[in-house]
Design a protein around this motif. Structure first.
Motif, PDB file in Angstrom:
ATOM      1  N   ARG A 724       0.839  -1.206   0.000  1.00  0.00           N
ATOM      2  CA  ARG A 724       0.000   0.000   0.000  1.00  0.00           C
ATOM      3  C   ARG A 724       0.877   1.261   0.000  1.00  0.00           C
ATOM      4  O   ARG A 724       2.066   1.225   0.344  1.00  0.00           O
ATOM      5  N   ALA A 725       0.271   2.382  -0.352  1.00  0.00           N
ATOM      6  CA  ALA A 725       0.997   3.650  -0.417  1.00  0.00           C
ATOM      7  C   ALA A 725       1.493   4.056   0.968  1.00  0.00           C
ATOM      8  O   ALA A 725       0.793   3.882   1.969  1.00  0.00           O
ATOM      9  N   TYR A 726       2.711   4.619   0.996  1.00  0.00           N
ATOM     10  CA  TYR A 726       3.266   5.094   2.267  1.00  0.00           C
ATOM     11  C   TYR A 726       4.397   6.068   1.977  1.00  0.00           C
ATOM     12  O   TYR A 726       5.005   6.037   0.886  1.00  0.00           O
ATOM     13  N   PRO A 727       4.726   6.947   2.916  1.00  0.00           N
ATOM     14  CA  PRO A 727       5.866   7.846   2.729  1.00  0.00           C
ATOM     15  C   PRO A 727       7.164   7.119   3.042  1.00  0.00           C
ATOM     16  O   PRO A 727       7.404   6.713   4.185  1.00  0.00           O
ATOM     17  N   ARG A 728       7.998   6.946   2.041  1.00  0.00           N
ATOM     18  CA  ARG A 728       9.307   6.343   2.287  1.00  0.00           C
ATOM     19  C   ARG A 728      10.167   7.265   3.141  1.00  0.00           C
ATOM     20  O   ARG A 728      10.953   6.806   3.983  1.00  0.00           O
ATOM     21  N   ALA A 729      10.039   8.568   2.911  1.00  0.00           N
ATOM     22  CA  ALA A 729      10.765   9.560   3.705  1.00  0.00           C
ATOM     23  C   ALA A 729       9.938  10.838   3.724  1.00  0.00           C
ATOM     24  O   ALA A 729       9.384  11.243   2.695  1.00  0.00           O
ATOM     25  N   ALA A 730       9.858  11.461   4.901  1.00  0.00           N
ATOM     26  CA  ALA A 730       9.044  12.668   5.053  1.00  0.00           C
ATOM     27  C   ALA A 730       9.827  13.703   5.844  1.00  0.00           C
ATOM     28  O   ALA A 730      10.413  13.382   6.887  1.00  0.00           O
ATOM     29  N   PRO A 731       9.868  14.952   5.379  1.00  0.00           N
ATOM     30  CA  PRO A 731      10.588  15.992   6.115  1.00  0.00           C
ATOM     31  C   PRO A 731      10.042  16.164   7.530  1.00  0.00           C
ATOM     32  O   PRO A 731       8.823  16.097   7.752  1.00  0.00           O
ATOM     33  N   GLY A 732      10.938  16.375   8.475  1.00  0.00           N
ATOM     34  CA  GLY A 732      10.520  16.640   9.851  1.00  0.00           C
ATOM     35  C   GLY A 732       9.886  15.442  10.508  1.00  0.00           C
ATOM     36  O   GLY A 732      10.451  14.347  10.553  1.00  0.00           O
ATOM     37  N   VAL A 733       8.660  15.623  10.978  1.00  0.00           N
ATOM     38  CA  VAL A 733       7.951  14.605  11.746  1.00  0.00           C
ATOM     39  C   VAL A 733       6.597  14.330  11.117  1.00  0.00           C
ATOM     40  O   VAL A 733       5.855  15.264  10.783  1.00  0.00           O
ATOM     41  N   LEU A 734       6.266  13.054  10.943  1.00  0.00           N
ATOM     42  CA  LEU A 734       4.939  12.684  10.496  1.00  0.00           C
ATOM     43  C   LEU A 734       3.957  12.835  11.653  1.00  0.00           C
ATOM     44  O   LEU A 734       4.186  12.320  12.748  1.00  0.00           O
ATOM     45  N   ILE A 735       2.849  13.513  11.396  1.00  0.00           N
ATOM     46  CA  ILE A 735       1.840  13.718  12.421  1.00  0.00           C
ATOM     47  C   ILE A 735       0.694  12.720  12.274  1.00  0.00           C
ATOM     48  O   ILE A 735       0.177  12.215  13.269  1.00  0.00           O
ATOM     49  N   SER A 736       0.310  12.421  11.050  1.00  0.00           N
ATOM     50  CA  SER A 736      -0.765  11.453  10.831  1.00  0.00           C
ATOM     51  C   SER A 736      -0.550  10.777   9.486  1.00  0.00           C
ATOM     52  O   SER A 736       0.091  11.330   8.581  1.00  0.00           O
ATOM     53  N   LEU A 737      -1.119   9.566   9.366  1.00  0.00           N
ATOM     54  CA  LEU A 737      -1.001   8.820   8.118  1.00  0.00           C
ATOM     55  C   LEU A 737      -2.227   7.923   7.982  1.00  0.00           C
ATOM     56  O   LEU A 737      -2.614   7.222   8.918  1.00  0.00           O
ATOM     57  N   ARG A 738      -2.821   7.974   6.803  1.00  0.00           N
ATOM     58  CA  ARG A 738      -3.971   7.118   6.499  1.00  0.00           C
ATOM     59  C   ARG A 738      -3.801   6.600   5.087  1.00  0.00           C
ATOM     60  O   ARG A 738      -3.692   7.381   4.132  1.00  0.00           O
ATOM     61  N   SER A 739      -3.762   5.268   4.922  1.00  0.00           N
ATOM     62  CA  SER A 739      -3.561   4.687   3.601  1.00  0.00           C
ATOM     63  C   SER A 739      -4.439   3.450   3.463  1.00  0.00           C
ATOM     64  O   SER A 739      -4.222   2.442   4.152  1.00  0.00           O
ATOM     65  N   VAL A 740      -5.422   3.523   2.592  1.00  0.00           N
ATOM     66  CA  VAL A 740      -6.339   2.406   2.365  1.00  0.00           C
ATOM     67  C   VAL A 740      -6.212   1.997   0.901  1.00  0.00           C
ATOM     68  O   VAL A 740      -6.455   2.813   0.005  1.00  0.00           O
TER      69      VAL A 740
END
Length: 812
Positions: A724-740
């Motif tokens: 499923r889709a996801y951030p391989r790398a994200a600047p700073g800090v991830l606050i939330s993530l939703r992937s369906v």
């Protein structure tokens, strides 16, 4: 009948428990004294239980019986039972100090005895019941032996507060902030509430035992037992708080929490109980007959002097923390473009995470690869592993994965002491290089299952309750010290007399066995330590608990991690994250204690349990209701890790397709909610793998038809969720993530039905990198993100952009 005449009966019952359990228990784990394979001690750690633990257990129970045998039946039963628990914990603590010398960490040893309580509580029913047939004709006094309950409780609880940084902080570390706790790490409100609970409970229990006690010994032991019961009250309050916060959850979730909290509470009470015991003794002898307002300061001064001296001893004995080494962040994100991989490090704190050299949060999502593991082959002519090729890594990359957990075997690395197999090491080098070429990091995992690949020898007669077993993988034959314990399994490969004895000998470094593995880790770190594609090192897969858990599975396992960390840091050219695992008990129950040692102070530590809740856990194997749900497993992992990032080193589900599909989806949703990574078990599994059994297929993400030797279509739901889709790398800090995931399982690859992430970046690299599966070009939108680009790659798309400040990206 006088109370002293009860003593032989009770001591005889305890001795029967010790000897009977040692003879009957097939694996040396459930008995009070486990002795599988050898009765005559060959090492100090084998002798200490006989010369320290057993005598103290008998003596302590005898003293309590003599002091309180005059009570009525019910009170006598309860007091002798509690006295047995007290004696068992104190005996285990003294034994542990003697067994782990030199330089034992007293605070850690005291904490490690907490899980002695559940076993002792069960066995304690026998000596307590042995007192019931006897009549003493006597009752406890109506008036307390002393009236200093409140001053005594105030001073004792003040002692808990003073000792917080080095004693009390070891209990309830995995509780959420705000719940009543004896640990300063529970926050100011939690600590205040916990001390208040202890104060009220201790004042009440001290009064109860003061009324029951007689003589100096009775006053002293009564004060100690009162502290133990006060700790139990604190544990019960904590469980009530957990039920309010977490809900009742799975059927066995609350009973499991009760088991842990009451054990830790009782152990905490026993750890500080010597102080109220001593004060109760002084009060009973009339040494403290002064007004309360003058007694409390005197008690406080006395306690402060004693505690200060004790704290000095513990501080002197505490292992020194490993040096904190931090690699400076890279100047920019260029190293992370394309298939180039940037070195990883750890950020600890309120938002723990794994980051790359540019400071971007990295979610490591991938699979386990077992194709270099040296497995036992149970069926001649049927390979135990499948070949590993570059195409494997190309296929992983086409699923959007960015990490492999590469299992390697000590038995192949070091087939003879101090002689490394260069050909096998080149295979490891090649696997790392292939992974890097396709944009995948590698976590090097020193894999073991059941300690070694040795099966039950022909002609072995297995003890009652155990059965013959295949070999598995792990240590070389020369490092397997079983002392003749039978290689027979109890409920599964991870509990066997031979395996438990081998692990215990390893933890005590018998014949330098552990030292050899530590040196092997130093060699591996020197060999691959300059490669940014190596995400980090996992010192030992699913460590066994040995024969003296939790001493072996927390303190001594932690010392092993300390040694590996020092060896790795001395050999590598830059610090790599160390992926530390709890014992196998975590995988078996969904909870366990984090190994303790100075390694926890290193900045680059990742807590890497195997989140198998509702999968291959002990409750499932025994046909019991669920103990820990999929979701609650994540909660327990986060609480245990505290300021460390969590990474699930293994996860997976087997069984009915419909049930498995539901659990896969629940796991994926929880992984996104927590912004965590993990490695699915397993990429490929050969038909001759002993973990596979005699099955028609080799069970992995790629299923092998054992009859034809051809691969079957992959499990559609597993692929859909893992890819499923996801951030391989994200600047700073991830606050939330939703992937369906979108589309239906088994249809052509589709983009996400729903995808949204939010983050917060402040300076540094702005490059956001998101994997999106499917054939249709995704349509991203967002705020705080500009220069958004969509690039076609094998298996899907890479969506990139520059994110600054508070940002949001959606793909519909």
């Amino acid at each position: 009948m006088g109370s002293r005449r009860l003593v032989p009966t009770v001591v005889g019952a305890v001795l029967m428990l010790v000897l009977g359990g040692a003879l009957i228990d097939p694996v040396g784990y459930f008995a009070l004294l486990g002795t599988p394979g050898r009765w005559i001690p060959a090492t100090r750690w084998q002798a200490v239980p006989l010369v320290v633990y057993v005598p103290l257990l008998l003596l302590g129970t005898a003293l309590v019986t003599a002091a309180f045998g005059h009570l009525g039946r019910r009170a006598r039963f309860a007091t002798v039972w509690a006295g047995f628990v007290l004696a068992a914990v104190v005996a285990k603590a003294v034994m542990s100090v003697a067994a782990t010398a030199p330089g034992p960490n007293v605070a850690d040893v005291l904490w490690a005895t907490s899980f002695t309580v559940p076993k002792a509580a069960l066995y304690g029913l026998v000596p307590a019941a042995a007192t019931l047939p006897w009549r003493t004709g006597e009752r406890g006094g109506r008036e307390p032996a002393h009236r200093a309950h409140w001053p005594l409780a105030v001073v004792s609880v003040a002692g808990v507060a003073v000792t917080g940084p080095w004693i009390a902080s070891h209990w309830s570390r995995d509780l959420p902030h705000g719940l009543p706790s004896a640990s300063p790490q529970g926050g100011a409100a939690g600590l205040a509430a916990g001390l208040l609970v202890l104060l009220l409970a201790l004042a009440r229990t001290q009064r109860t035992f003061a009324r029951r006690s007689r003589g100096a010994a009775g006053a002293f032991l009564g004060g100690w037992l009162a502290a133990m019961w006060a700790g139990v009250v604190l544990g019960a309050v904590q469980v009530a708080g957990l039920v309010i916060l977490d809900g009742p959850g799975a059927p066995l979730q609350t009973p499991a929490a009760l088991w842990v909290r009451l054990a830790e509470g009782a152990s905490l009470g026993i750890a500080f109980g010597w102080l109220p015991a001593l004060l109760a003794l002084l009060a009973a002898r009339g040494a403290l007959r002064r007004p309360v307002k003058r007694t409390v300061p005197a008690f406080a001064l006395f306690a402060a002097v004693v505690l200060a001296g004790t704290a000095g001893v513990v501080a002197f004995a505490r292992p020194r923390p490993a040096p904190a080494v931090r690699t400076p962040a890279a100047a920019g994100p260029a190293a992370a473009r394309g298939t180039e991989l940037s070195p990883l490090r750890v950020v600890r704190g309120k938002r723990p995470r794994i980051v790359d050299g540019a400071g971007r949060q990295v979610l490591l999502r991938g699979v386990n690869v077992n194709q270099l593991v040296d497995f036992y082959a149970p069926r001649p002519g049927v390979p135990a592993v499948l070949p590993l090729s570059e195409d494997d890594f190309a296929q992983m990359a086409a699923l959007g994965l960015n990490v492999v957990r590469l299992g390697v075997s000590w038995s192949r690395i070091e087939p003879r002491p101090a002689q490394y197999d260069e050909g096998y090491l080149r295979q490891i080098d090649q696997a790392v290089a292939w992974a890097k070429r396709h944009g995948l990091y590698t976590v090097i995992d020193m894999h073991q299952d059941g300690w070694s690949k040795a099966p039950t020898p022909a002609g072995t007669s297995c003890p009652l309750g155990t059965s013959r077993m295949d070999g598995y993988d792990g240590a070389p034959a020369w490092a397997t010290k079983t002392d003749g314990a039978p290689r027979c399994q109890f409920t599964g490969r991870d509990i066997s007399p031979a395996g438990n004895r081998a692990f215990t000998n390893f933890y005590y470094d018998r014949d330098g066995v552990q030292s050899r593995l530590v040196k092997a880790w130093g060699m591996l770190a020197a060999r691959v330590g300059a490669d940014p594609a190596v995400a980090g090192f996992d010192p030992l897969n699913e460590p066994g608990f040995g024969e003296q858990a939790p001493l072996t599975s927390t303190l001594l396992l932690g010392r092993f991690y300390d040694r590996v960390l020092r060896a790795v840091r001395a050999a590598e050219t830059r610090p790599h994250p160390l992926f530390v695992e709890p014992s196998i008990f975590w995988s078996g129950t969904g909870f366990d204690a984090l190994p303790r040692g100075s390694f926890t102070s290193d900045p680059d530590i990742v807590f890497a349990p195997h989140l198998y809740a509702e999968s291959i856990t002990m409750d499932a194997s025994l046909g019991l209701p669920v103990m820990t749900s999929v979701e609650h497993g994540f909660v327990l992992a986060r609480r245990a890790a505290r300021d460390m990032p969590v990474w699930s080193g293994e996860w997976g589900y087997w069984g009915d397709d419909g049930a498995v599909a539901g659990k896969l989806r629940r796991y994926a949703r929880q992984e996104d909610d927590d912004r965590l990574g993990g490695a699915f078990w397993v990429w490929k599994q050969a038909c001759g793998d002993p973990q596979n059994g005699v099955e028609p297929t080799g069970n992995g993400l790629n299923n092998l038809d054992c009859a034809t030797g051809r691969f079957l279509p992959r499990d559609a739901v597993a692929v859909q969720e893992i890819s499923r889709a996801y951030p391989r790398a994200a600047p700073g800090v991830l606050i939330s993530l939703r992937s369906v995931p979108g589309g239906r399982p088994g249809e052509k690859a589709a983009g996400p039905r729903e995808f949204a992430l939010t983050g917060r970046a402040s300076g540094g690299a702005c490059d956001l990198d998101v994997w999106v599966p499917g054939e249709d070009r995704p349509v991203p939108a967002g705020s705080g993100v500009d220069r958004i680009e969509t690039r076609r790659v094998e298996g899907g798309w890479r969506v990139t952009g520059c994110a600054r400040g508070s940002y949001r990206l959606t793909i519909g």
